[in-house]
Design an enzyme around this catalytic site. Structure first.
Site, short mmCIF file in Angstrom:
data_model
loop_
_atom_site.label_atom_id
_atom_site.label_comp_id
_atom_site.label_asym_id
_atom_site.label_seq_id
_atom_site.Cartn_x
_atom_site.Cartn_y
_atom_site.Cartn_z
N VAL A 1 1.13 -1.23 -0.14
CA VAL A 1 0.12 0.10 -0.05
C VAL A 1 1.24 1.34 0.14
O VAL A 1 2.42 1.16 0.70
CB VAL A 1 -1.07 0.37 0.70
N GLU A 2 0.14 2.30 -0.32
CA GLU A 2 1.06 2.86 -1.03
C GLU A 2 2.08 4.06 0.47
O GLU A 2 2.88 5.02 0.19
CB GLU A 2 0.33 4.46 -1.51
N SER A 3 1.38 3.62 1.83
CA SER A 3 1.56 4.50 3.09
C SER A 3 3.42 4.01 3.57
O SER A 3 3.85 4.35 3.55
CB SER A 3 0.42 4.33 4.03
N ASN B 1 6.72 6.51 3.33
CA ASN B 1 5.62 6.86 2.42
C ASN B 1 6.92 6.63 1.23
O ASN B 1 6.83 6.53 -0.54
CB ASN B 1 4.30 7.78 2.26
#
Lengths: 369, 271
Positions: free
Chosen positions: B53-55, B84
């Site tokens: 995930v982009e985090s 990130n």
């Protein structure tokens, strides 16, 4: 030297009108809400905001008119409110200056700021609206000292000739982050993802850290592998248990679904008159729908309900909770973070405590039911 | 509802998403349908895939349904908790190093993104409807989608509606094939990456090899070419469309009972 201060004193000393400012955390995770509430109470305004992945933190400050320019990429209490509502209303009504970058651009800009770079060439945003459109024009930018005159400039890579987008590197006045553990000299321990918190702590001139646990300088040095921020980057350490509520703190507590649901409903309406206006509009829309399909029982019932809600709101018999009411209830009617916690109550907070070994409260929704 | 032979469009869409994920792939997911799809893929179709995930959370394996990409439900039980910026660097280097799957046939990184509007060339708007400065409707904006659409092959998820599938979108948040063949190179974007398909509640749209224009590749059970065209705001070629198989009841059971029992993202139909 001890940097321990009260939340009131830290915000009064280090947060000023017009500051360029950034908060740590990620949408509904480790957001420094206690500090946000304190800023709301003290009245600082006209912020130049580098928002990163934001949520209710900046939505509240936008709704209360404290933001001058909102440099943004994403604002939502994800899973509860898909687009933060005061943010959305402020842009739709043209009430706030805003600039869109991709999240990647803002995260890189804050990182570049921590690295002390003069500017930053990137490959993204090419071919998108983020280069075609400027939220804040060059003319307006020239009137705001703390904004660069250009959103970006195209720059050919001097080594290869490749087309790049050169981004300005922000100069932050203030950063506020909430961490799991800190010691009086400012050393910080962050458990779980650090997000952009370390970057803004290095980059900003003034840094306020609120922490779940305040431990001794000696204790925090027993396991330096877990420490993320050098104390000399930090100006104020505030012992602030549950200081990220209603957002999550990995290993400590989960987000508060009841709070986010209440905020979702209340933040639809700025205040009483806005609620009346919107409910009237909804009633007119229901009337239109019925006019198109006369005799439809479902639509007729919906219209009756909508008319009743609009009439009740106008007469004052039943006005839905609004954003203003919400702020009064959770921010202005309490003097401090401690009073806020008392208002929430022990039972409510205990339900949010993380399940040992999970990093969140297992079966949180089931507990809610 | 315990009748797993009856399913909703959204459940069909989640299954179709899951079936696009291949073993060994690194899959960028968000919350909502892609997460349900990836969870299903991990259990059934592609147990060796790596959701990220982009985090910055890598190889996620959530037990409970996360509500945000920064959710502690993603953060727990993952392999690495990167900030990130590392995620962004990773996705860029996947393209720079042209990392392919084991067979060497396609990139090993695939991403799911959503949006409010899409045009025939897969350019996506998730920023605002109407005038950018004074929009009728404002959305969240890019989040991580723009860089994902720059560096990775994407699968776009969208509800199939005439107002969403339009010739000219109001704002390009995530570039697709731009104005057609060669459009990405002309703009200065990586030409060997771009949108692969659009998974809607009606079927799967793909992009023509030559022209890069969207066409209908698969229709879900009960969907006709007329229905696809009716719900598309531009002319769409359905001549190549094949029918897509209905989901196995066991898969529907898994979605309802194991993956999203709290109905956070997929509502179970009432009897």
């Amino acid at each position: 030297m001890s940097k321990v201060m009260s939340l009131h004193d830290a915000v009064a000393k280090y947060v000023h009108d017009g500051d360029s400012i950034s908060f740590g955390g990620f949408t509904t995770n480790r957001k420094p809400y206690a500090a946000v509430h304190e800023i709301l109470r003290q009245g600082q305004k006209d912020f130049i905001v580098y928002a990163g992945p934001a949520g209710g933190d900046w939505d509240m400050l936008i709704g209360e008119g404290r933001v001058k320019a909102y440099i943004n990429c994403y604002t939502a209490n994800s899973g509860y409110t898909n687009v933060s509502r005061r943010f959305r209303a402020a842009i739709e009504k043209n009430e706030v200056l805003f600039e869109d970058y991709s999240q990647d651009a803002i995260m890189f800009m804050l990182h570049a700021s921590s690295l002390g770079l003069p500017f930053l060439p990137v490959r993204f945003m090419i071919g998108s609206g983020m280069v075609d459109e400027w939220g804040i024009s060059k003319e307006v930018r020239q009137t705001i000292d703390k904004l660069p005159n250009d959103k970006y400039v195209y720059l050919d890579n001097p080594f290869t000739g490749e087309k790049t987008v050169a981004l300005p590197v922000p100069k932050l006045d203030t950063a506020i982050i909430h961490v799991q553990m800190a010691s009086p000299d400012g050393t910080c321990r962050i458990l779980g993802d650090e997000f952009h918190d370390v970057d803004i702590a290095i980059a900003a001139k003034n840094v306020i850290v609120t922490c779940e646990e305040l431990v001794t300088n000696e204790y925090i040095r027993r396991d330096p592998t877990q420490n993320k921020i050098f104390g000399e980057c930090v100006n104020a350490v505030v012992h602030c248990p549950k200081g990220a509520h209603p957002s999550q703190v990995y290993g400590y507590y989960d987000y508060d679904p009841a709070y986010f649901k209440e905020y979702d409903a209340a933040s639809k309406y700025q205040d009483g008159p806005d609620a009346v206006a919107q409910l009237k509009k909804a009633a007119a829309k229901a009337q239109k729908a019925l006019d198109k399909k006369p005799g439809d029982e479902k639509l007729a019932a919906a219209l009756e309900k909508a008319n009743q809600a609009a009439a009740d709101a106008e007469s004052g018999a039943k006005v839905p909770e609004t954003f203003k009411d919400f702020c009064e209830k959770y921010v202005y009617s309490v003097k401090s973070h401690e009073e806020y916690l008392d208002k929430l109550g022990a039972t409510r907070l205990l339900k949010l405590l993380d399940t040992s070994g999970f990093g969140y409260a297992a079966q949180l929704d089931a507990i809610e039911r | 509802m315990s009748d797993y032979t009856k399913y909703t469009n959204k459940e069909m869409q989640a299954v179709a998403i899951a079936q696009q994920i291949k073993d060994g792939q690194i899959v960028i997911v968000g919350t909502g349908l892609p997460l349900i799809g990836a969870s299903l893929a991990k259990r059934v179709f592609a147990p060796g895939c790596h959701p990220i995930v982009e985090s910055g959370l890598m190889d996620c394996s959530p037990i409970e349904v996360p509500r945000s990409v920064g959710d502690d439900r993603f953060m727990a039980h993952c392999a690495v908790q990167w900030p990130n910026i590392r995620f962004i660097g990773f996705e860029a280097n996947e393209w720079l190093n042209d990392n392919l799957n084991e067979e060497g046939t396609e990139p090993r990184l695939i991403a799911f993104i959503g949006g409010a509007q899409i045009d025939p060339y897969g350019n996506v708007n998730s920023t605002s409807i109407g005038d950018y400065h004074h929009p009728i409707t404002r959305f969240t904006g890019s989040g991580g989608a723009n860089a994902i659409a720059t560096f990775a092959n994407t699968v776009i998820m969208m509800q199939h509606e005439k107002r969403r599938f339009i010739d000219k979108i109001d704002y390009v948040t995530s570039p697709g094939w731009m104005d057609g063949a060669g459009g990405r190179e002309r703009a200065g974007l990586p030409g060997n990456r771009g949108p692969q398909m659009v998974v809607t509640d009606l079927g799967i749209m793909k992009f023509d090899e030559q022209t890069k224009r969207m066409y209908c590749a698969y229709m879900f059970p009960g969907v006709t070419p007329e229905k696809v065209q009716e719900n598309t705001g531009f002319e769409i070629d359905c001549s190549r469309a094949e029918s897509y198989p209905a989901p196995d009841p066991e898969i529907i059971r898994m979605i309802r009972e194991e993956i999203d029992p709290g109905q956070a993202f997929i509502k179970v139909p009432k009897d």
